[in-house]
Motif scaffolding. Structure first.
Motif, mmCIF file in Angstrom:
data_model
loop_
_atom_site.group_PDB
_atom_site.id
_atom_site.type_symbol
_atom_site.label_atom_id
_atom_site.label_comp_id
_atom_site.label_asym_id
_atom_site.label_seq_id
_atom_site.Cartn_x
_atom_site.Cartn_y
_atom_site.Cartn_z
ATOM 1 N N ASN A 96 93.401 -34.532 109.509
ATOM 2 C CA ASN A 96 93.849 -33.720 108.930
ATOM 3 C C ASN A 96 94.888 -34.053 107.906
ATOM 4 O O ASN A 96 94.922 -35.228 107.026
ATOM 5 C CB ASN A 96 95.485 -33.446 109.315
ATOM 6 N N PRO A 97 93.562 -33.675 106.516
ATOM 7 C CA PRO A 97 93.529 -34.604 105.324
ATOM 8 C C PRO A 97 95.091 -34.972 104.350
ATOM 9 O O PRO A 97 95.475 -35.132 103.674
ATOM 10 C CB PRO A 97 92.631 -33.597 104.522
ATOM 11 N N PHE A 98 96.433 -33.766 105.073
ATOM 12 C CA PHE A 98 97.542 -33.512 104.434
ATOM 13 C C PHE A 98 98.016 -35.123 104.507
ATOM 14 O O PHE A 98 98.516 -36.139 103.656
ATOM 15 C CB PHE A 98 98.378 -32.698 105.558
ATOM 16 N N TYR A 99 97.043 -35.986 105.547
ATOM 17 C CA TYR A 99 98.126 -37.631 105.474
ATOM 18 C C TYR A 99 97.329 -38.453 104.634
ATOM 19 O O TYR A 99 97.887 -39.130 104.071
ATOM 20 C CB TYR A 99 97.580 -37.976 107.128
ATOM 21 N N GLY A 100 95.957 -38.159 104.205
ATOM 22 C CA GLY A 100 95.641 -38.782 103.895
ATOM 23 C C GLY A 100 95.869 -38.808 102.122
ATOM 24 O O GLY A 100 96.292 -39.432 101.499
ATOM 25 N N ASP A 101 96.109 -37.311 101.399
ATOM 26 C CA ASP A 101 96.697 -37.230 100.296
ATOM 27 C C ASP A 101 98.349 -38.249 99.791
ATOM 28 O O ASP A 101 98.390 -38.413 98.953
ATOM 29 C CB ASP A 101 97.644 -35.700 100.629
ATOM 30 N N LEU A 102 99.140 -37.395 101.635
ATOM 31 C CA LEU A 102 100.399 -38.568 101.255
ATOM 32 C C LEU A 102 100.330 -39.355 101.323
ATOM 33 O O LEU A 102 100.834 -40.185 100.437
ATOM 34 C CB LEU A 102 101.366 -37.906 102.801
ATOM 35 N N LEU A 103 99.390 -40.232 102.201
ATOM 36 C CA LEU A 103 99.489 -41.942 101.540
ATOM 37 C C LEU A 103 98.682 -42.350 100.248
ATOM 38 O O LEU A 103 98.982 -42.654 99.780
ATOM 39 C CB LEU A 103 97.852 -42.433 103.228
ATOM 40 N N ALA A 153 95.036 -13.450 109.409
ATOM 41 C CA ALA A 153 95.946 -14.611 110.176
ATOM 42 C C ALA A 153 96.344 -15.868 109.194
ATOM 43 O O ALA A 153 97.098 -15.994 108.012
ATOM 44 C CB ALA A 153 94.596 -15.405 110.660
ATOM 45 N N PHE A 154 97.576 -16.555 110.029
ATOM 46 C CA PHE A 154 98.183 -17.465 109.089
ATOM 47 C C PHE A 154 98.223 -19.112 109.803
ATOM 48 O O PHE A 154 98.223 -19.066 110.449
ATOM 49 C CB PHE A 154 99.989 -17.187 109.437
ATOM 50 N N ALA A 155 97.331 -19.745 109.330
ATOM 51 C CA ALA A 155 97.023 -20.868 109.624
ATOM 52 C C ALA A 155 98.171 -22.027 109.324
ATOM 53 O O ALA A 155 98.401 -22.082 108.312
ATOM 54 C CB ALA A 155 95.404 -21.467 109.158
ATOM 55 N N SER A 156 98.761 -22.413 110.318
ATOM 56 C CA SER A 156 99.666 -23.397 109.888
ATOM 57 C C SER A 156 99.004 -24.893 109.269
ATOM 58 O O SER A 156 100.056 -25.719 108.946
ATOM 59 C CB SER A 156 100.342 -24.050 111.179
ATOM 60 N N ALA A 157 97.871 -25.383 109.096
ATOM 61 C CA ALA A 157 97.741 -26.155 108.127
ATOM 62 C C ALA A 157 96.239 -25.991 107.144
ATOM 63 O O ALA A 157 95.290 -24.980 107.934
ATOM 64 C CB ALA A 157 96.785 -27.234 109.544
ATOM 65 N N ASP A 158 95.807 -26.207 106.274
ATOM 66 C CA ASP A 158 94.630 -25.433 105.332
ATOM 67 C C ASP A 158 93.261 -26.348 106.294
ATOM 68 O O ASP A 158 92.849 -25.512 106.110
ATOM 69 C CB ASP A 158 94.861 -26.497 104.556
ATOM 70 N N GLY A 213 96.465 -20.045 104.020
ATOM 71 C CA GLY A 213 96.958 -21.939 104.948
ATOM 72 C C GLY A 213 98.410 -22.121 104.964
ATOM 73 O O GLY A 213 99.301 -21.162 104.224
ATOM 74 N N PHE A 214 98.154 -23.549 104.773
ATOM 75 C CA PHE A 214 99.561 -24.074 104.059
ATOM 76 C C PHE A 214 99.736 -25.515 104.365
ATOM 77 O O PHE A 214 98.764 -26.820 104.949
ATOM 78 C CB PHE A 214 100.200 -24.619 105.995
ATOM 79 N N ASP A 215 100.522 -26.483 103.538
ATOM 80 C CA ASP A 215 100.026 -27.444 103.010
ATOM 81 C C ASP A 215 99.714 -27.223 101.069
ATOM 82 O O ASP A 215 99.836 -28.017 100.484
ATOM 83 C CB ASP A 215 99.428 -27.976 103.515
ATOM 84 N N ASP A 216 98.538 -27.317 100.544
ATOM 85 C CA ASP A 216 97.528 -27.006 99.453
ATOM 86 C C ASP A 216 97.248 -28.246 99.315
ATOM 87 O O ASP A 216 97.389 -29.084 98.474
ATOM 88 C CB ASP A 216 98.787 -26.697 98.706
ATOM 89 N N VAL A 217 96.541 -29.127 100.199
ATOM 90 C CA VAL A 217 95.969 -30.007 100.619
ATOM 91 C C VAL A 217 94.598 -29.924 99.660
ATOM 92 O O VAL A 217 94.189 -28.809 99.744
ATOM 93 C CB VAL A 217 95.400 -30.770 102.014
ATOM 94 N N SER A 218 93.570 -30.772 98.797
ATOM 95 C CA SER A 218 93.080 -30.465 98.054
ATOM 96 C C SER A 218 91.968 -29.931 97.820
ATOM 97 O O SER A 218 90.942 -29.883 97.565
ATOM 98 C CB SER A 218 92.728 -32.527 97.228
ATOM 99 N N LEU A 219 91.470 -30.054 99.627
ATOM 100 C CA LEU A 219 90.329 -29.462 99.667
ATOM 101 C C LEU A 219 90.942 -28.303 99.986
ATOM 102 O O LEU A 219 89.720 -27.464 100.146
ATOM 103 C CB LEU A 219 90.455 -29.814 101.218
ATOM 104 N N ALA A 220 92.116 -27.452 99.749
ATOM 105 C CA ALA A 220 92.056 -25.694 99.537
ATOM 106 C C ALA A 220 91.556 -25.498 98.877
ATOM 107 O O ALA A 220 90.715 -24.231 99.008
ATOM 108 C CB ALA A 220 93.858 -25.591 100.250
#
Lengths: 339, 339
Positions: free
Chosen positions: B83-90, B249-254, B279-286
């Protein structure tokens, strides 16, 4: 709750702190009876004493800590993982380390920062440096007597372990693949080319393939910026400005291929209909692209695993220098068409 | 070259090791003359002595090390950053730490591993735990007298600092947005729902929005697997099998939204024409998705920065518990159409 100290253990067992230390650290040649040793271990269990690894490392010089250095070649860059290659690689390093009860000390020094203070101050058991160019910092590391693994470097070095791929061959494979599909006007899209860097090798491979096929090299087909999605998106605009002569592009990192796809689509062009693209790395994202990216696959997971293994080997007494060139191959997906 | 030790400095300055240690660590209340102090500092400079931070931490209890714990909720999972969220957060945590001369100790414990040994053994100055569910491991941490920041947790705790967002509100915003665009048959696509976890909150928000709009909840529209591109791709197939009744659809993560887009396209369907997605989060991938993803944006960079700041505040003496709920909002891109 106060932290249980070695003194508490010594008191409980009725021995000196030094004796407890000898037993806990398995220091050899100490005449401590089995009975005393057992009494100390019972006290450790009873009090739930956990040795402080920092203190212990001073004695045993083993910290179960591996330094991972990812130099930030663009100063001040906030996102270490804007090229997803690093995220994939770090995942693999972390997973392998975890399997061996190692933790990672992560740092992203900027170009003017030296690595040595990080390694020395933290007493890491070994250090993995990703994508180092020949620098003074690297030479300084020689002063430390710990294993160093260089990942993706072309630094010639008699001591450090290395893990990498043949980037020049990869660049050649990517370009030759496009030529084989009938393309001759092939763009090269990349980050900055540093002397002895990975991108320089991939660029050399691109030129090798052109030369082998008797295709003249055009400076106009070369786009150098930084390795980011945004740059590649802008490159699509630049291609249009230059007249959109190319029918194909070798993107020297997958993230650049993805940016190109998106940038072209914004201008009403499609991949592979209007431009064929071959990427490089096969990051997990490459399959997610649409069209999915034909790319030069390297085994990023094996790369991280091998780097950690080289540290572990050295820590357990293997003094030989280890080198590994991992295999690469083309993965055919949807981003290239026959011309 | 042999490493310069504190003994060498003591010898050079003609004082005891203890005296050198006092001066280096700025230990107060020691009657050491300015002249002696100066002589020691000169010896330090002359010999280029670098204190071992591990040793130093035993005295000053400051290690300039922050533990970052990203629990691996799926046992054996190799890729921490799937989940790229973790990469962005780290990335953001690392960048902020670097600005303050801190390094990160990264660990991804598996569900059966406790955090406390990591924190205790390494003498970190503070610890950031991402996405912890209420666990025994978390309670154990109370034994340590170091600041703990919980990111994205709904653990009610009187001591630990917390940084997060209102995930329930976010789920409601995403779903209400789709309802506003005319949709009423809305899928919920997510990883497993854990009690008090982030996904549970987003799911509650989804149900809140349906209820507010008087739309009945259908269990059939709920798809629970794991938070990965592959699972979402397979979900597209499952939707077809179930008759493709949903229009959105509501996807609970991008990353799930991206997988859905790709999965549908493989079946000849398109986003947003055949299915609208938030989606959810707006990771850089979104933004890189195609179509780019309309999503609930959280400021991932601010999240990482705030977590590190809370540790720094605590280390420098702020004893107050800090809590921060960061704002969220919908970012409209290309993945939703009016029904």
């Amino acid at each position: 709750m106060k932290r249980v100290s070695i003194k508490d253990v010594a008191k409980e067992a009725g021995v000196s702190v030094a004796t407890v230390s000898y037993v806990i650290n398995n220091t050899p040649n100490q005449s401590i009876s089995d009975e005393t040793s057992l009494r100390i271990r019972k006290a450790v269990t009873k009090l739930n004493y956990i040795p402080n690894l920092n203190a212990r490392s001073l004695a045993s010089r083993k910290t179960n800590l591996i330094g991972v250095v990812i130099p930030q070649t663009e100063p001040g860059k906030e996102f270490m993982f804007s090229n997803p290659f690093y995220g994939d690689l770090l995942s693999s390093i972390e997973y392998t380390a975890r399997q061996h009860s190692y933790h990672l000390l992560l740092s992203g020094p900027e170009p003017n920062q030296s690595y040595i203070n990080i390694a020395r101050n933290r007493s890491v058991d070994g250090i993995i440096i990703v994508g180092a160019y020949p620098t003074k910092g690297l030479d300084e590391l020689r002063q430390l007597d710990i294993p160093v693994v260089l990942v993706d470097t072309y630094v010639k070095d008699p001591v450090y372990h290395t893990v990498g791929i043949d980037d020049r061959l990869g660049g050649k494979m990517a370009t030759a693949y496009l030529i084989e599909k009938g393309h001759s006007k092939i763009a090269f899209v990349s980050g900055q080319i540093e002397e002895q860097g990975v991108m320089q090798k991939r660029f050399q491979g691109y030129r090798d393939a052109l030369e082998d096929a008797g295709i003249p090299f055009h400076q106009d087909f070369v786009y150098l910026g930084n390795i980011s999605f945004e740059y590649a998106q802008a490159t699509a605009d630049e291609m249009l400005r230059r007249g959109r002569i190319e029918t194909a592009a070798f993107a020297s990192a997958d993230i650049l291929g993805m940016g190109l796809i998106k940038g072209l689509r914004r201008q009403g062009f499609h991949v592979p209909e209007d431009l064929s693209i071959v990427g490089f790395d096969d990051v997990s994202l490459a399959q997610m692209a649409d069209p999915s990216l034909t790319t030069v696959r390297q085994d990023i997971s094996a790369k991280g695993k091998t780097a950690v293994q080289f540290i572990l080997d050295a820590v357990s007494g293997n003094i030989e220098k280890q080198e590994k060139i991992l295999p690469i191959h083309i993965v055919e997906r949807e981003s290239v068409k026959n011309l």
